[in-house]
Design a protein around this motif. Structure first.
Motif, PDB file in Angstrom:
ATOM      1  N   ALA A 256       0.809  -1.226   0.000  1.00 38.62           N
ATOM      2  CA  ALA A 256       0.000   0.000   0.000  1.00 38.62           C
ATOM      3  C   ALA A 256       0.838   1.270   0.000  1.00 38.62           C
ATOM      4  CB  ALA A 256      -0.942  -0.002   1.207  1.00 38.62           C
ATOM      5  N   LEU A 257       1.986   1.258   0.652  1.00 37.48           N
ATOM      6  CA  LEU A 257       2.814   2.458   0.767  1.00 37.48           C
ATOM      7  C   LEU A 257       4.062   2.399  -0.113  1.00 37.48           C
ATOM      8  CD1 LEU A 257       2.611   3.033   4.638  1.00 37.48           C
ATOM      9  CD2 LEU A 257       1.199   4.046   2.825  1.00 37.48           C
ATOM     10  N   GLU A 258       4.162   1.380  -0.943  1.00 33.27           N
ATOM     11  CA  GLU A 258       5.335   1.251  -1.811  1.00 33.27           C
ATOM     12  C   GLU A 258       5.141   2.087  -3.078  1.00 33.27           C
ATOM     13  OE1 GLU A 258       8.136   0.075  -1.212  1.00 33.27           O
ATOM     14  OE2 GLU A 258       7.775  -1.097   0.606  1.00 33.27           O
ATOM     15  N   PRO A 259       6.079   2.986  -3.395  1.00 32.76           N
ATOM     16  CA  PRO A 259       5.882   3.886  -4.530  1.00 32.76           C
ATOM     17  C   PRO A 259       5.888   3.209  -5.902  1.00 32.76           C
ATOM     18  CG  PRO A 259       8.100   4.119  -3.632  1.00 32.76           C
ATOM     19  CD  PRO A 259       7.334   3.261  -2.670  1.00 32.76           C
ATOM     20  N   PHE A 260       6.524   2.024  -6.013  1.00 35.36           N
ATOM     21  CA  PHE A 260       6.642   1.393  -7.321  1.00 35.36           C
ATOM     22  C   PHE A 260       5.789   0.136  -7.480  1.00 35.36           C
ATOM     23  CE2 PHE A 260      10.825   3.534  -6.721  1.00 35.36           C
ATOM     24  CZ  PHE A 260      10.678   4.478  -7.716  1.00 35.36           C
ATOM     25  N   LEU A 261       5.059  -0.234  -6.445  1.00 39.34           N
ATOM     26  CA  LEU A 261       4.252  -1.461  -6.482  1.00 39.34           C
ATOM     27  C   LEU A 261       2.780  -1.108  -6.520  1.00 39.34           C
ATOM     28  CD1 LEU A 261       5.510  -4.438  -6.215  1.00 39.34           C
ATOM     29  CD2 LEU A 261       7.028  -2.576  -5.582  1.00 39.34           C
ATOM     30  N   GLU A 262       2.085  -1.577  -7.539  1.00 38.79           N
ATOM     31  CA  GLU A 262       0.677  -1.260  -7.734  1.00 38.79           C
ATOM     32  C   GLU A 262      -0.127  -2.557  -7.784  1.00 38.79           C
ATOM     33  OE1 GLU A 262      -2.528   1.425  -8.300  1.00 38.79           O
ATOM     34  OE2 GLU A 262      -0.423   1.915  -7.983  1.00 38.79           O
ATOM     35  N   VAL A 263      -0.985  -2.749  -6.809  1.00 38.47           N
ATOM     36  CA  VAL A 263      -1.871  -3.912  -6.803  1.00 38.47           C
ATOM     37  C   VAL A 263      -3.203  -3.498  -7.396  1.00 38.47           C
ATOM     38  CG1 VAL A 263      -3.008  -5.673  -5.397  1.00 38.47           C
ATOM     39  CG2 VAL A 263      -0.706  -4.866  -4.783  1.00 38.47           C
ATOM     40  N   LEU A 264      -3.581  -4.137  -8.483  1.00 39.64           N
ATOM     41  CA  LEU A 264      -4.810  -3.795  -9.195  1.00 39.64           C
ATOM     42  C   LEU A 264      -6.042  -4.282  -8.423  1.00 39.64           C
ATOM     43  CD1 LEU A 264      -2.523  -3.507 -11.316  1.00 39.64           C
ATOM     44  CD2 LEU A 264      -4.078  -4.479 -13.001  1.00 39.64           C
ATOM     45  N   PRO A 265      -7.215  -3.706  -8.698  1.00 35.53           N
ATOM     46  CA  PRO A 265      -8.442  -4.202  -8.061  1.00 35.53           C
ATOM     47  C   PRO A 265      -8.639  -5.690  -8.341  1.00 35.53           C
ATOM     48  CG  PRO A 265      -8.850  -2.113  -9.160  1.00 35.53           C
ATOM     49  CD  PRO A 265      -7.476  -2.541  -9.576  1.00 35.53           C
ATOM     50  N   MET A 266      -9.255  -6.380  -7.402  1.00 32.47           N
ATOM     51  CA  MET A 266      -9.486  -7.816  -7.521  1.00 32.47           C
ATOM     52  C   MET A 266     -10.152  -8.153  -8.851  1.00 32.47           C
ATOM     53  SD  MET A 266      -9.131 -10.715  -5.971  1.00 32.47           S
ATOM     54  CE  MET A 266      -9.724 -12.402  -6.148  1.00 32.47           C
ATOM     55  N   GLY A 267      -9.585  -9.125  -9.557  1.00 29.26           N
ATOM     56  CA  GLY A 267     -10.143  -9.575 -10.826  1.00 29.26           C
ATOM     57  C   GLY A 267      -9.558  -8.895 -12.045  1.00 29.26           C
ATOM     58  N   LEU A 268      -8.761  -7.853 -11.853  1.00 30.09           N
ATOM     59  CA  LEU A 268      -8.142  -7.137 -12.974  1.00 30.09           C
ATOM     60  C   LEU A 268      -6.691  -7.584 -13.093  1.00 30.09           C
ATOM     61  CD1 LEU A 268      -8.654  -4.942 -15.119  1.00 30.09           C
ATOM     62  CD2 LEU A 268      -7.826  -3.255 -13.455  1.00 30.09           C
ATOM     63  N   LEU A 269      -6.269  -7.972 -14.284  1.00 31.33           N
ATOM     64  CA  LEU A 269      -4.923  -8.504 -14.485  1.00 31.33           C
ATOM     65  C   LEU A 269      -4.067  -7.545 -15.305  1.00 31.33           C
ATOM     66  CD1 LEU A 269      -5.748 -12.257 -15.168  1.00 31.33           C
ATOM     67  CD2 LEU A 269      -5.118 -11.162 -13.008  1.00 31.33           C
ATOM     68  N   PRO A 270      -2.769  -7.464 -15.010  1.00 30.58           N
ATOM     69  CA  PRO A 270      -1.889  -6.490 -15.652  1.00 30.58           C
ATOM     70  C   PRO A 270      -1.279  -6.993 -16.956  1.00 30.58           C
ATOM     71  CG  PRO A 270      -0.675  -7.632 -13.957  1.00 30.58           C
ATOM     72  CD  PRO A 270      -2.080  -8.195 -13.925  1.00 30.58           C
ATOM     73  N   SER A 271      -0.682  -6.046 -17.691  1.00 29.96           N
ATOM     74  CA  SER A 271      -0.014  -6.349 -18.952  1.00 29.96           C
ATOM     75  C   SER A 271       1.378  -5.733 -18.943  1.00 29.96           C
ATOM     76  CB  SER A 271      -0.815  -5.766 -20.126  1.00 29.96           C
ATOM     77  OG  SER A 271      -0.046  -5.782 -21.322  1.00 29.96           O
ATOM     78  N   THR A 272       2.308  -6.364 -19.632  1.00 31.25           N
ATOM     79  CA  THR A 272       3.666  -5.810 -19.727  1.00 31.25           C
ATOM     80  C   THR A 272       3.681  -4.464 -20.433  1.00 31.25           C
ATOM     81  OG1 THR A 272       4.087  -7.049 -21.771  1.00 31.25           O
ATOM     82  CG2 THR A 272       4.770  -8.077 -19.692  1.00 31.25           C
ATOM     83  N   ARG A 273       2.716  -4.195 -21.287  1.00 33.56           N
ATOM     84  CA  ARG A 273       2.715  -2.917 -22.003  1.00 33.56           C
ATOM     85  C   ARG A 273       2.497  -1.731 -21.066  1.00 33.56           C
ATOM     86  NH1 ARG A 273      -2.261  -5.138 -23.887  1.00 33.56           N
ATOM     87  NH2 ARG A 273      -4.066  -4.161 -22.879  1.00 33.56           N
ATOM     88  N   ASP A 274       1.954  -1.997 -19.881  1.00 35.94           N
ATOM     89  CA  ASP A 274       1.626  -0.913 -18.953  1.00 35.94           C
ATOM     90  C   ASP A 274       2.780  -0.528 -18.027  1.00 35.94           C
ATOM     91  OD1 ASP A 274      -0.954  -0.781 -19.994  1.00 35.94           O
ATOM     92  OD2 ASP A 274      -1.692  -2.309 -18.604  1.00 35.94           O
ATOM     93  N   ILE A 275       3.899  -1.258 -18.092  1.00 34.47           N
ATOM     94  CA  ILE A 275       5.042  -0.928 -17.235  1.00 34.47           C
ATOM     95  C   ILE A 275       6.326  -0.758 -18.068  1.00 34.47           C
ATOM     96  CG2 ILE A 275       4.187  -1.857 -15.060  1.00 34.47           C
ATOM     97  CD1 ILE A 275       6.456  -3.893 -17.383  1.00 34.47           C
ATOM     98  N   ARG A 276       6.211  -0.786 -19.373  1.00 32.50           N
ATOM     99  CA  ARG A 276       7.384  -0.794 -20.248  1.00 32.50           C
ATOM    100  C   ARG A 276       8.239   0.463 -20.051  1.00 32.50           C
ATOM    101  NH1 ARG A 276       8.485   0.563 -25.824  1.00 32.50           N
ATOM    102  NH2 ARG A 276       9.969  -0.915 -26.699  1.00 32.50           N
ATOM    103  N   GLY A 277       9.528   0.259 -19.838  1.00 29.26           N
ATOM    104  CA  GLY A 277      10.458   1.369 -19.684  1.00 29.26           C
ATOM    105  C   GLY A 277      10.382   2.053 -18.335  1.00 29.26           C
ATOM    106  N   SER A 278       9.722   1.441 -17.351  1.00 32.32           N
ATOM    107  CA  SER A 278       9.517   2.104 -16.064  1.00 32.32           C
ATOM    108  C   SER A 278      10.013   1.241 -14.908  1.00 32.32           C
ATOM    109  CB  SER A 278       8.033   2.405 -15.843  1.00 32.32           C
ATOM    110  OG  SER A 278       7.336   1.243 -15.397  1.00 32.32           O
TER     111      SER A 278
END
Length: 342
Positions: free
Chosen positions: A264-286
């Motif tokens: 919750a307090l980590e600046p680089f870690l983002e936990v998405l809402p339950m049931g939503l899955l992430p993609s590599t395109r959303d973190i590219r170059g970051s």
């Protein structure tokens, strides 16, 4: 006054990524770059995308005067870093991006890398560089060992769950997809465009991948008892990115709540809402990590997906995050660039 930085092994992908990130860092200045095979060349010749920067020419390591350097990044190949770091001034802070100091037990290093450790006296002082879990130790460290990029992705998905005891520790499966830049810049036949594109493959399967040494070490440490995971990496025909699909036996809502609370307090870690899955395109170059949790159709099972950029958060961005702590700087300095999209 800006901190003076040396990058050893600046002609590789992680070295170039360090230069890209430090170029906009408010408190760091690159004063030395090494690249033995390309010594004497300008970085603009080696990496034309950096030609807008006023950078020192590449030199051999022995030509660098470290008396004027505040911190060195070592982006050299595995087994090379040990000998190089052993010959650096003992009061010089170093962040090593290779695997040479990741495993605390030198016998484990020999097991996974096939040769004796060349600097066991330094190993005992090295701090494992997974920033969010070793922040206090990193602040006072002289030598920080950056994690493997695959190892980082798996640990972000699993460490809070293991520490909280909310999953079965004997049935963890990590299925991971990685971009080709993780294999380095050296020429390899299987990485030629004609042989890599339009397909994918598993590699180092069956428990042979070297990052398993890190999983064994860190998960066992977190659990207080031996933890062995099943891990299969796959090579994808993309330049950057890692996607780890982690299958666990645990209540999905509790798995999600545990990750959300821990980060919750980590600046680089983002936990998405339950049931939503992430993609590599959303973190590219970051330097960001996105995590998602979804329930399996089988009750009591969950899927956790973690994505990160292997060259940034998995390596060079993580290294700068750790260097910021070692130098007494703001941890996020130079690292809040938004991902590149599309």
């Amino acid at each position: 006054m800006k901190k003076k930085i040396a990058i050893l092994g600046a002609s590789g992908y992680t070295g170039a990524e360090l230069v890209r990130l430090i170029a906009t860092h408010p408190h760091m200045q690159i004063v030395a770059l090494s690249g033995d095979r390309k010594a004497g060349m300008a970085m603009a010749e080696v990496f034309p995308f950096l030609r807008h920067l006023n950078l020192p020419a590449l030199v051999r390591i022995e030509e660098i005067d470290f008396s004027h350097v505040d911190l060195a990044f070592c982006a050299l190949p595995h087994a090379t870093s040990q000998a190089v770091i052993a010959n650096l001034p003992r009061d010089l802070p170093v962040v090593d991006l290779s695997a040479d100091f990741r495993l605390r037990d030198v016998a484990e290093y020999q097991k996974w890398y096939g040769k004796p450790h060349a600097a066991p006296d330094l190993q005992k002082d090295a701090v494992y560089g997974l920033t969010e879990f070793y922040r206090d130790e990193i602040r006072t460290a002289r030598l920080v060992a950056g994690t493997g990029c695959n190892a980082a992705a798996g640990q972000y998905a699993l460490r809070p769950l293991i520490e909280a005891g909310v999953i079965d520790l004997d049935s963890i499966l990590i299925d991971l997809k990685a971009g080709v830049s993780g294999a380095g810049r050296s020429l390899k036949e299987n990485l030629l465009h004609a042989e890599l594109s339009e397909g994918t493959m598993a590699y180092a399967a069956g428990g042979t991948h070297r990052h398993l040494g890190e999983f064994d070490q860190e998960f066992t440490r977190a659990a207080g008892r031996p933890v062995l995971v099943q891990f299969t990496p796959h090579l994808l025909p993309m330049n950057r990115g890692i996607l780890a699909s982690v299958y666990v036996n645990g209540e999905p809502a509790q798995v999600h709540a545990t990750l959300a609370a821990r980060y919750a307090l980590e600046p680089f870690l983002e936990v998405l809402p339950m049931g939503l899955l992430p993609s590599t395109r959303d973190i590219r170059g970051s330097n960001f990590v996105h995590l998602g949790v979804i329930a399996d159709r089988i009750p009591g099972r969950a899927l956790v997906i973690a994505v990160l950029d292997n060259l940034c958060k998995g390596s060079s961005g993580q290294a700068i995050q750790n260097a910021n702590l070692m130098l007494g700087l703001e941890e996020t300095a130079g690292l809040m660039l938004a991902p590149v999209f599309p």
